[in-house]
Design a protein around this motif. Structure first.
Motif, PDB file in Angstrom:
ATOM      1  N   ARG A   1      -8.705   0.641   2.091  1.00  0.00           N
ATOM      2  CA  ARG A   1     -10.130   0.857   2.418  1.00  0.00           C
ATOM      3  C   ARG A   1     -11.014   0.059   1.463  1.00  0.00           C
ATOM      4  NH1 ARG A   1      -8.755   6.558   3.316  1.00  0.00           N
ATOM      5  NH2 ARG A   1      -9.236   6.882   1.125  1.00  0.00           N
ATOM      6  N   GLU A   2     -10.677   0.092   0.180  1.00  0.00           N
ATOM      7  CA  GLU A   2     -11.464  -0.627  -0.825  1.00  0.00           C
ATOM      8  C   GLU A   2     -11.393  -2.140  -0.586  1.00  0.00           C
ATOM      9  OE1 GLU A   2     -14.130  -1.344  -3.456  1.00  0.00           O
ATOM     10  OE2 GLU A   2     -13.565   0.714  -2.956  1.00  0.00           O
TER      11      GLU A   2
ATOM     12  N   ARG B   1     -10.875  -3.653   2.263  1.00  0.00           N
ATOM     13  CA  ARG B   1     -11.666  -3.952   3.456  1.00  0.00           C
ATOM     14  C   ARG B   1     -13.155  -4.014   3.120  1.00  0.00           C
ATOM     15  NH1 ARG B   1     -14.506  -1.164   7.261  1.00  0.00           N
ATOM     16  NH2 ARG B   1     -14.024   0.820   6.284  1.00  0.00           N
TER      17      ARG B   1
ATOM     18  N   LYS C   1      -3.056   7.597   7.844  1.00  0.00           N
ATOM     19  CA  LYS C   1      -4.386   7.277   7.338  1.00  0.00           C
ATOM     20  C   LYS C   1      -4.299   6.020   6.481  1.00  0.00           C
ATOM     21  CE  LYS C   1      -6.206  11.958   7.128  1.00  0.00           C
ATOM     22  NZ  LYS C   1      -6.710  13.029   6.247  1.00  0.00           N
TER      23      LYS C   1
END
Length: 124
Positions: A103-104, A106, A97
């Motif tokens: 993620r932040e 992106r 994952k």
């Protein structure tokens, strides 16, 4: 695992490229062939793996050197390397994952890009 020398078929032919009086007469190009299905050194499982990855006949060619003997050694080395590569069991890939930080990052880049594009739009 040891590969019997008798199972490797060697073929000799004239090397390509420029040469002198000697090059047109000497057969220094060496082609080493291994019939995988007829090999006694490989187990049935190994044979299936090699045939699936590299085909029923492994082939290596050497015409780098002027000496047939040296080209013979090179061709056999390349054949063994190809066999080793075909027998290598690849580790299964386990998907991971994305981290919270990635993620932040992106989403931040996405917001920045959207802002740049919004500023390019004509005023309405």
């Amino acid at each position: 695992m040891t590969l019997p020398v008798e199972e490797i078929e060697l073929r000799f032919s004239r090397s390509s490229g420029p040469g002198g009086q000697h090059a047109q007469r000497s057969e220094t190009r060496v082609e080493a062939l291994l019939d995988v299905e007829a090999s006694s050194a490989l187990t049935p499982v190994q044979k299936r793996r090699v045939v699936a990855r590299a085909g029923p006949v492994l082939r290596a060619i050497a015409q780098d050197e002027r000496s047939q003997w040296r080209n013979r050694e090179l061709a056999v080395e390349r054949l063994v390397a190809a066999l080793r590569e075909a027998l290598r069991v690849q580790r299964p890939r386990r998907p991971t994952k994305p981290t919270a930080e990635s993620r932040e990052r992106r989403l931040t880049d996405k917001r920045r890009r959207a802002e740049i594009k919004r500023l390019r739009r004509p005023l309405s």
